[in-house]
Design a protein around this motif. Structure first.
Motif, PDB file in Angstrom:
ATOM      1  N   TRP A  42       0.824  -1.206   0.000  1.00  0.00           N
ATOM      2  CA  TRP A  42       0.000   0.000   0.000  1.00  0.00           C
ATOM      3  C   TRP A  42       0.862   1.261   0.000  1.00  0.00           C
ATOM      4  O   TRP A  42       0.514   2.263  -0.629  1.00  0.00           O
ATOM      5  CB  TRP A  42      -0.920  -0.015   1.213  1.00  0.00           C
ATOM      6  N   GLY A  43       1.977   1.208   0.707  1.00  0.00           N
ATOM      7  CA  GLY A  43       2.878   2.353   0.738  1.00  0.00           C
ATOM      8  C   GLY A  43       3.345   2.737  -0.654  1.00  0.00           C
ATOM      9  O   GLY A  43       3.437   3.930  -0.985  1.00  0.00           O
ATOM     10  N   LEU A  44       3.625   1.740  -1.480  1.00  0.00           N
ATOM     11  CA  LEU A  44       4.045   2.014  -2.853  1.00  0.00           C
ATOM     12  C   LEU A  44       2.898   2.623  -3.654  1.00  0.00           C
ATOM     13  O   LEU A  44       3.096   3.578  -4.423  1.00  0.00           O
ATOM     14  CB  LEU A  44       4.542   0.729  -3.515  1.00  0.00           C
ATOM     15  N   LEU A  45       1.687   2.105  -3.465  1.00  0.00           N
ATOM     16  CA  LEU A  45       0.529   2.662  -4.163  1.00  0.00           C
ATOM     17  C   LEU A  45       0.264   4.107  -3.721  1.00  0.00           C
ATOM     18  O   LEU A  45      -0.226   4.923  -4.499  1.00  0.00           O
ATOM     19  CB  LEU A  45      -0.719   1.810  -3.908  1.00  0.00           C
ATOM     20  N   ALA A  46       0.581   4.391  -2.451  1.00  0.00           N
ATOM     21  CA  ALA A  46       0.374   5.744  -1.926  1.00  0.00           C
ATOM     22  C   ALA A  46       1.421   6.732  -2.429  1.00  0.00           C
ATOM     23  O   ALA A  46       1.240   7.946  -2.287  1.00  0.00           O
ATOM     24  CB  ALA A  46       0.387   5.720  -0.399  1.00  0.00           C
ATOM     25  N   GLY A  47       2.504   6.209  -2.990  1.00  0.00           N
ATOM     26  CA  GLY A  47       3.515   7.097  -3.559  1.00  0.00           C
ATOM     27  C   GLY A  47       4.858   7.069  -2.870  1.00  0.00           C
ATOM     28  O   GLY A  47       5.744   7.864  -3.213  1.00  0.00           O
ATOM     29  N   HIS A  53      11.126   4.637   3.932  1.00  0.00           N
ATOM     30  CA  HIS A  53       9.848   5.266   4.251  1.00  0.00           C
ATOM     31  C   HIS A  53       8.729   4.228   4.359  1.00  0.00           C
ATOM     32  O   HIS A  53       7.896   4.285   5.272  1.00  0.00           O
ATOM     33  CB  HIS A  53       9.493   6.304   3.189  1.00  0.00           C
ATOM     34  N   ARG A  54       8.725   3.280   3.453  1.00  0.00           N
ATOM     35  CA  ARG A  54       7.706   2.227   3.508  1.00  0.00           C
ATOM     36  C   ARG A  54       7.901   1.339   4.731  1.00  0.00           C
ATOM     37  O   ARG A  54       6.929   0.915   5.371  1.00  0.00           O
ATOM     38  CB  ARG A  54       7.740   1.390   2.231  1.00  0.00           C
ATOM     39  N   ALA A  55       9.159   1.074   5.081  1.00  0.00           N
ATOM     40  CA  ALA A  55       9.434   0.273   6.270  1.00  0.00           C
ATOM     41  C   ALA A  55       8.958   0.990   7.523  1.00  0.00           C
ATOM     42  O   ALA A  55       8.440   0.356   8.463  1.00  0.00           O
ATOM     43  CB  ALA A  55      10.936  -0.022   6.356  1.00  0.00           C
ATOM     44  N   LEU A  56       9.097   2.317   7.560  1.00  0.00           N
ATOM     45  CA  LEU A  56       8.631   3.092   8.703  1.00  0.00           C
ATOM     46  C   LEU A  56       7.112   3.008   8.835  1.00  0.00           C
ATOM     47  O   LEU A  56       6.587   2.851   9.949  1.00  0.00           O
ATOM     48  CB  LEU A  56       9.069   4.546   8.551  1.00  0.00           C
ATOM     49  N   VAL A  57       6.401   3.082   7.725  1.00  0.00           N
ATOM     50  CA  VAL A  57       4.942   2.967   7.741  1.00  0.00           C
ATOM     51  C   VAL A  57       4.529   1.585   8.243  1.00  0.00           C
ATOM     52  O   VAL A  57       3.605   1.453   9.055  1.00  0.00           O
ATOM     53  CB  VAL A  57       4.365   3.233   6.335  1.00  0.00           C
ATOM     54  N   ASN A 105       0.918  14.014  -4.871  1.00  0.00           N
ATOM     55  CA  ASN A 105       1.555  15.016  -4.037  1.00  0.00           C
ATOM     56  C   ASN A 105       1.602  14.498  -2.600  1.00  0.00           C
ATOM     57  O   ASN A 105       1.036  13.448  -2.283  1.00  0.00           O
ATOM     58  CB  ASN A 105       0.820  16.354  -4.119  1.00  0.00           C
ATOM     59  N   ARG A 106       2.271  15.241  -1.735  1.00  0.00           N
ATOM     60  CA  ARG A 106       2.464  14.787  -0.355  1.00  0.00           C
ATOM     61  C   ARG A 106       1.146  14.696   0.410  1.00  0.00           C
ATOM     62  O   ARG A 106       0.952  13.794   1.222  1.00  0.00           O
ATOM     63  CB  ARG A 106       3.432  15.720   0.370  1.00  0.00           C
ATOM     64  N   LEU A 110      -0.188  11.289   2.145  1.00  0.00           N
ATOM     65  CA  LEU A 110      -0.461  11.185   3.582  1.00  0.00           C
ATOM     66  C   LEU A 110      -1.879  10.673   3.827  1.00  0.00           C
ATOM     67  O   LEU A 110      -2.096   9.829   4.710  1.00  0.00           O
ATOM     68  CB  LEU A 110      -0.271  12.551   4.244  1.00  0.00           C
ATOM     69  N   ILE A 111      -2.840  11.168   3.059  1.00  0.00           N
ATOM     70  CA  ILE A 111      -4.224  10.698   3.201  1.00  0.00           C
ATOM     71  C   ILE A 111      -4.302   9.198   2.920  1.00  0.00           C
ATOM     72  O   ILE A 111      -4.927   8.439   3.671  1.00  0.00           O
ATOM     73  CB  ILE A 111      -5.148  11.475   2.242  1.00  0.00           C
ATOM     74  N   LYS A 112      -3.650   8.754   1.863  1.00  0.00           N
ATOM     75  CA  LYS A 112      -3.710   7.337   1.501  1.00  0.00           C
ATOM     76  C   LYS A 112      -2.996   6.459   2.526  1.00  0.00           C
ATOM     77  O   LYS A 112      -3.443   5.343   2.809  1.00  0.00           O
ATOM     78  CB  LYS A 112      -3.118   7.138   0.107  1.00  0.00           C
ATOM     79  N   LEU A 113      -1.902   6.953   3.092  1.00  0.00           N
ATOM     80  CA  LEU A 113      -1.208   6.189   4.129  1.00  0.00           C
ATOM     81  C   LEU A 113      -2.086   6.053   5.370  1.00  0.00           C
ATOM     82  O   LEU A 113      -2.119   4.990   6.011  1.00  0.00           O
ATOM     83  CB  LEU A 113       0.112   6.858   4.488  1.00  0.00           C
ATOM     84  N   THR A 114      -2.806   7.111   5.712  1.00  0.00           N
ATOM     85  CA  THR A 114      -3.737   7.041   6.841  1.00  0.00           C
ATOM     86  C   THR A 114      -4.855   6.048   6.553  1.00  0.00           C
ATOM     87  O   THR A 114      -5.248   5.268   7.426  1.00  0.00           O
ATOM     88  CB  THR A 114      -4.330   8.436   7.125  1.00  0.00           C
ATOM     89  N   ILE A 115      -5.341   6.068   5.316  1.00  0.00           N
ATOM     90  CA  ILE A 115      -6.384   5.121   4.921  1.00  0.00           C
ATOM     91  C   ILE A 115      -5.885   3.684   5.064  1.00  0.00           C
ATOM     92  O   ILE A 115      -6.640   2.794   5.455  1.00  0.00           O
ATOM     93  CB  ILE A 115      -6.836   5.405   3.477  1.00  0.00           C
TER      94      ILE A 115
END
Length: 271
Positions: A42-47, A53-57, A105-106, A110-115
């Motif tokens: 999902w992190g990759l889909l979110a950008g 960064h993906r590992a942190l998420v 964009n950022r 961020l919205i997609k990562l929260t989702i």
């Protein structure tokens, strides 16, 4: 198609045995791993292009799931599945405006990562509530999984053979209305067959049918929403973990949507 079927023949029996025979604690740890694999994709889909960064998420979501597991999760999970229901209502509205969130964009990232968190935490909660229920929690969870599998399988075979009008051409061009109704017919067949196995009397056929149809509908919603995210990211699959099936998220999208709604519907209907 051959590779897809072979992968399913290997994984389906393993999934069934895990649901039925693993202790709830061990099973939920396994579910956590699968959901976190989905968050990685999902992190990759979110950008997020950077691995760090993906590992942190993933780490943040792992901490959340671990905290939920160690807390008095039974009461908290009941609240979280309501959050899941609210989210999927909002997701249905989002699908009517598929251009929302398209810009890379950022803010949208961020919205997609929260989702992503809103996706997996209620799904984990729904699975935990179902599996831990006495006396036949694993059976009910397997039933929920089978409904989603039936919706997907019947939709695929009916849609590929009948064709016809597209369900959501701007989001997922392969899906048709024929496949949609074929999937709902499949969940009704599974619901009718499962009733005696779950110890549900025929006088409860109507709530069982309603729950099955709702689960089938939400599973389609989950599939379509992930398709929208992939389309916005310019990706065909969420990953390449499973031969013929894409990534973990490609196999979990419908279940992630269906589990909290099924668990909540089961509570509300008193099944």
């Amino acid at each position: 198609m051959k590779q897809r079927v072979l992968t399913a023949l290997v994984l389906a029996p393993l999934a069934i045995m895990a649901v039925l025979y693993m202790p709830t604690g061990v099973f939920m740890a396994l579910i956590s791993i699968l959901l976190l694999a989905g968050i990685w994709e999902w992190g990759l889909l979110a950008g997020l292009r950077k691995t760090l960064h993906r590992a942190l998420v993933v780490a943040i979501n792992a901490v959340l799931l671990a905290a939920l597991a160690w807390a008095d999760w039974n009461d908290l999970a009941r609240q979280l599945i309501v959050v899941g229901l609210i989210w999927w209502i909002l997701a249905a509205l989002w699908l009517t405006k598929p251009e929302i969130g398209k810009a890379r964009n950022r803010g949208n990232a961020l919205i997609k990562l929260t989702i992503g968190t809103v996706l997996i935490v209620p799904a984990w909660s729904g699975a935990a509530l179902l599996h831990a229920e006495q006396p036949n929690g694993p059976g009910w969870l397997l039933y929920a999984v089978m409904l989603v599998w039936a919706a997907d399988t019947f939709a695929y075979f009916v849609g590929s053979r009948v064709g016809g009008r597209k369900l959501a051409p701007s989001i997922s061009p392969g899906k048709t209305w024929a496949g949609f109704f074929g999937g709902l017919a499949g969940v009704m067949l599974v619901a009718s067959a499962a009733m005696p196995l779950l110890g549900v009397g025929w006088h409860q056929w109507l709530p069982m049918a309603a729950l099955a149809l709702l689960t089938g509908l939400v599973s389609v919603l989950g599939d379509l929403f992930e398709s929208l995210m992939k389309r916005q990211a310019g990706a065909k699959d969420s990953g390449d973990l499973l031969p013929g099936h894409g990534g973990a998220l490609d196999r979990l999208d419908s279940l992630i949507a269906a589990l909290p709604v099924f668990a909540l519907g089961k509570l509300w209907l008193g099944l």
